[in-house]
Design an enzyme around this catalytic site. Structure first.
Site, PDB file in Angstrom:
ATOM      1  N   HIS A  63       5.358   8.660   1.707  1.00  0.00           N
ATOM      2  CA  HIS A  63       4.572   7.448   1.959  1.00  0.00           C
ATOM      3  C   HIS A  63       3.915   6.971   0.667  1.00  0.00           C
ATOM      4  O   HIS A  63       4.009   5.785   0.313  1.00  0.00           O
ATOM      5  CB  HIS A  63       3.507   7.729   3.021  1.00  0.00           C
ATOM      6  CG  HIS A  63       2.559   6.593   3.258  1.00  0.00           C
ATOM      7  ND1 HIS A  63       2.616   5.779   4.367  1.00  0.00           N
ATOM      8  CD2 HIS A  63       1.511   6.127   2.518  1.00  0.00           C
ATOM      9  CE1 HIS A  63       1.663   4.862   4.298  1.00  0.00           C
ATOM     10  NE2 HIS A  63       0.973   5.058   3.177  1.00  0.00           N
ATOM     11  N   GLU A  64       3.250   7.876  -0.032  1.00  0.00           N
ATOM     12  CA  GLU A  64       2.522   7.472  -1.235  1.00  0.00           C
ATOM     13  C   GLU A  64       3.466   7.008  -2.335  1.00  0.00           C
ATOM     14  O   GLU A  64       3.231   5.984  -2.980  1.00  0.00           O
ATOM     15  CB  GLU A  64       1.634   8.624  -1.731  1.00  0.00           C
ATOM     16  CG  GLU A  64       0.526   9.018  -0.777  1.00  0.00           C
ATOM     17  CD  GLU A  64      -0.348   7.833  -0.357  1.00  0.00           C
ATOM     18  OE1 GLU A  64      -0.488   6.869  -1.137  1.00  0.00           O
ATOM     19  OE2 GLU A  64      -0.872   7.854   0.762  1.00  0.00           O
ATOM     20  N   HIS A  67       4.729   3.492  -2.139  1.00  0.00           N
ATOM     21  CA  HIS A  67       3.862   2.424  -2.642  1.00  0.00           C
ATOM     22  C   HIS A  67       4.272   2.045  -4.060  1.00  0.00           C
ATOM     23  O   HIS A  67       4.277   0.856  -4.423  1.00  0.00           O
ATOM     24  CB  HIS A  67       2.400   2.866  -2.628  1.00  0.00           C
ATOM     25  CG  HIS A  67       1.746   2.767  -1.287  1.00  0.00           C
ATOM     26  ND1 HIS A  67       1.677   1.590  -0.582  1.00  0.00           N
ATOM     27  CD2 HIS A  67       1.118   3.706  -0.524  1.00  0.00           C
ATOM     28  CE1 HIS A  67       1.037   1.800   0.561  1.00  0.00           C
ATOM     29  NE2 HIS A  67       0.699   3.072   0.618  1.00  0.00           N
TER      30      HIS A  67
END
Length: 643
Positions: free
Chosen positions: A437-438, A441
């Site tokens: 998820h991170e 980004h």
């Protein structure tokens, strides 16, 4: 800030998920200053491929391999001529991050100028197809009256040091800049400065004189850049009234290895195993080489991983495990405590997951020219010097994670925290979905608007899609062989110790389990809440493509491509979503991002999945008649003719 869980969407008593009081964060206090109220306006337009006017004249052919040869300059010329034809009165500059992607699309970005000064939130992106003609384009150029007076003539603006003070005071930044100590040192570019003599920021603050498009006009502003850890901010301070902030952008979003292997999301799904030489042959090197040295530790070309218990910005001299034989095998079980007792295993897991993801994305098109994270780009384009800094057990927070994405050429920074909702507490590095998820980004910020522009997801709905893309990739990667469209998934379930995860609904194709529709975004102010809606649509897309093309062998890491197209539906969904990011305009909305995904499939497969894509979006209210409005969206379940 691109954190995993900074959301009001949870409706939980666990407000520790949003910068808990236990955190020793140096960032902006979100109780004192709500930086989200300073978001950039959402003003972009996207002209999809079938709406581009007919073009005549000569064309060239882009290379599907992305090779830069004689034709490489031609696609830039074609894009430039298109801009001149579309907006003949505009003044602008070419942003130096154009490239031909592995799908054969040339991506060219422009920034509007006035009196030689950037209008910072105006962008024009042109996508050139394989046939050498304009495939699609995006536009947020200012079409109003340009100020007649050139501010450079009379120097009609404040000193940049005053603007720095204005940003610090207005946003209550943890930066000290005493007037007697601070000096603004000119750097390359017009009215571009670096501040010396400050303290509290992780690097010297910067300022650049720009215009900002706001409320139908242009305001002269100082763009003040401050990296304070949990927030890496661009603050647009009025160039005359330094106590007035017009807008804020936040860059932050958060051998042999014994690890949970790729596809195992967390300790509840499987056991740790020993992986031999796990890197994919996307490059001529392994994970521990950067062209300058061979590192017998968790450092290499793509990433550098270490513990950071103090939350301090320093990382190069922080502890990381060393192994002259490159055998990174360390004990760990979820019952171990305290987290420092298994720091070697945590750092190794973080290094492994991030590097595998880097390699998978590389095959799918997120490479050097597209702005990926590498120290050495091996003369393949883009700007090097920017591996991902990975902090395990970061002491600047708990119950969260974040990722900061500056422009290409500056390292990304991931901070992984421990979670205290269970006994013993849990380490987010062991939940792959959080790491993925991170890192995503970083991917979505580099692809949208071009590698040199990291503010293109700063609007509310754009930022929401940033969260949605991150959840989507984390979910797509964890699919199991026996999964069907009836399989539901959570986000953050293990780390948060919550059976239903940290989102309002599970990701599901059932409208009973997850009833989210496009119009649910009305009234929402949390990017995570909006992101759950977007990811729910992409989950529908994922299963529509899997049902048509199969999910492939989920035990294999490397995507299988034929003529540049993934052969299974899972990786095909990931590929067209990635390609859509590069096609869409800066600061996109749901409708524009949907159209960009359709265009990505049109370019990649000649639109053979058009109906599967439309059905996914229409099911959740983003059909043909859907329309964006910040406060009152129009939903639609309508499908185009033929679907």
């Amino acid at each position: 800030m691109h954190g995993l869980l900074l959301a009001g969407l949870l409706a939980l008593p666990l407000n520790v998920f949003a910068h808990p009081t236990e955190s020793h964060s140096s960032g902006v206090s979100r109780r004192a200053i709500d930086i989200t109220s300073y978001r950039l306006p959402q003003i972009s337009k996207y002209t999809k491929s079938d709406a581009v006017p007919k073009q005549d004249g000569e064309s060239f052919t882009t290379s599907s391999t992305g090779d830069d040869n004689v034709s490489s300059g031609d696609y830039v010329t074609t894009a430039t001529n298109w801009l001149k034809k579309t907006l003949p009165k505009a003044t602008y500059r070419l942003v130096n991050d154009h490239y031909i992607g592995d799908s054969g699309i040339g991506h060219v970005h422009f920034r509007q100028t006035a009196h030689g000064i950037d209008i910072d939130n105006t962008d024009f992106n042109v996508n050139i197809g394989r046939d050498g003609k304009v495939f699609s384009f995006g536009n947020s150029f200012y079409d109003g009256e340009i100020p007649k007076a050139n501010p450079m003539v009379k120097r009609d603006f404040s000193d940049p040091v005053n603007a720095l003070h204005g940003a610090i005071q207005t946003l209550n930044l943890p930066v000290t800049a005493k007037p007697e100590n601070v000096k603004a040192k000119p750097v390359e570019g017009k009215e571009n400065f670096k501040f010396e003599g400050t303290s509290g920021a992780l690097s010297d603050p910067k300022a650049q004189l720009v215009y900002l498009q706001k409320d139908g006009g242009l305001v002269l502003s100082w763009k003040v850049e401050t990296d304070v850890g949990d927030n890496w901010l661009l603050t647009y301070v009025d160039a005359n009234k330094n106590d007035q902030v017009h807008s804020v952008v936040d860059y932050v979003s958060a051998a042999e290895y014994q690890v949970y292997p790729w596809g195992i999301n967390d300790p509840t799904e499987g056991n740790r195993t020993t992986i031999h030489l796990p890197w994919l042959k996307t490059l001529s090197t392994d994970w521990h080489i950067d062209g300058k040295g061979w590192y017998p530790t968790t450092r290499g070309n793509n990433a550098i991983a270490q513990e950071n218990p103090t939350g301090h910005p320093e990382y190069e001299n922080n502890y990381r495990p060393k192994s002259p034989l490159f055998i990174f095998k360390y004990p760990y079980s979820p019952a171990m405590t305290p987290p420092s007792s298994y720091r070697d295993a945590s750092i190794t897991q973080l290094f492994y997951t991030t590097n595998v993801y880097h390699d998978v994305l590389y095959i799918l098109g997120f490479n050097e020219k597209a702005g990926n994270f590498q120290i050495n780009n091996w003369n393949k384009g883009g700007v090097g010097g920017d591996f991902a800094i990975l902090n395990s057990q970061d002491g600047s927070g708990v119950n969260n994670a974040n990722f900061a994405t500056p422009p290409d050429g500056q390292p990304g920074r991931m901070r992984m925290y421990t979670w205290n909702a269970s006994t013993p507490e849990r380490d987010g590095c062991f939940e792959a979905g959080i790491v993925i998820h991170e890192y995503t980004h970083g991917v979505s910020n580099r692809l949208t608007g071009g590698p040199e522009n990291s503010r293109c997801l700063a609007a509310l709905e754009s930022g929401g899609m940033g969260e949605g893309w991150s959840d989507f990739f984390a979910t797509a990667i964890r699919l199991k062989a026996g999964d069907t469209r009836a399989t539901d998934y959570t986000m953050g379930e293990w780390a948060s110790n919550r059976p239903n995860g940290i989102r309002k609904y599970r990701y599901s194709t059932s409208l009973t389990t997850n009833p989210h529709m496009y119009v649910d975004a009305d009234g929402l102010t949390s990017v995570h809440a909006i992101g759950t809606i977007w990811a729910s649509m992409l989950y529908e897309l994922l299963w529509n493509l899997i049902d048509k093309h199969g999910k492939g062998d989920v035990t294999k890491i490397r995507p299988v491509l034929k003529n540049g197209v993934p052969t299974d539906g899972r990786h095909l969904a990931m590929k067209i979503v990635l390609d859509g990011m590069a096609l869409q305009p800066c600061l996109p909305n749901f409708v524009q991002a949907r159209d960009a995904i359709l265009d990505a499939d049109k370019n990649l497969t000649q639109g053979s999945n058009k109906c599967e894509i439309w059905k996914a979006f229409a099911k959740r209210g983003l059909g043909v008649g859907a329309a964006f409005n910040q406060t009152k969206r129009t939903g639609s379940n309508e499908l185009p003719a033929g679907c």
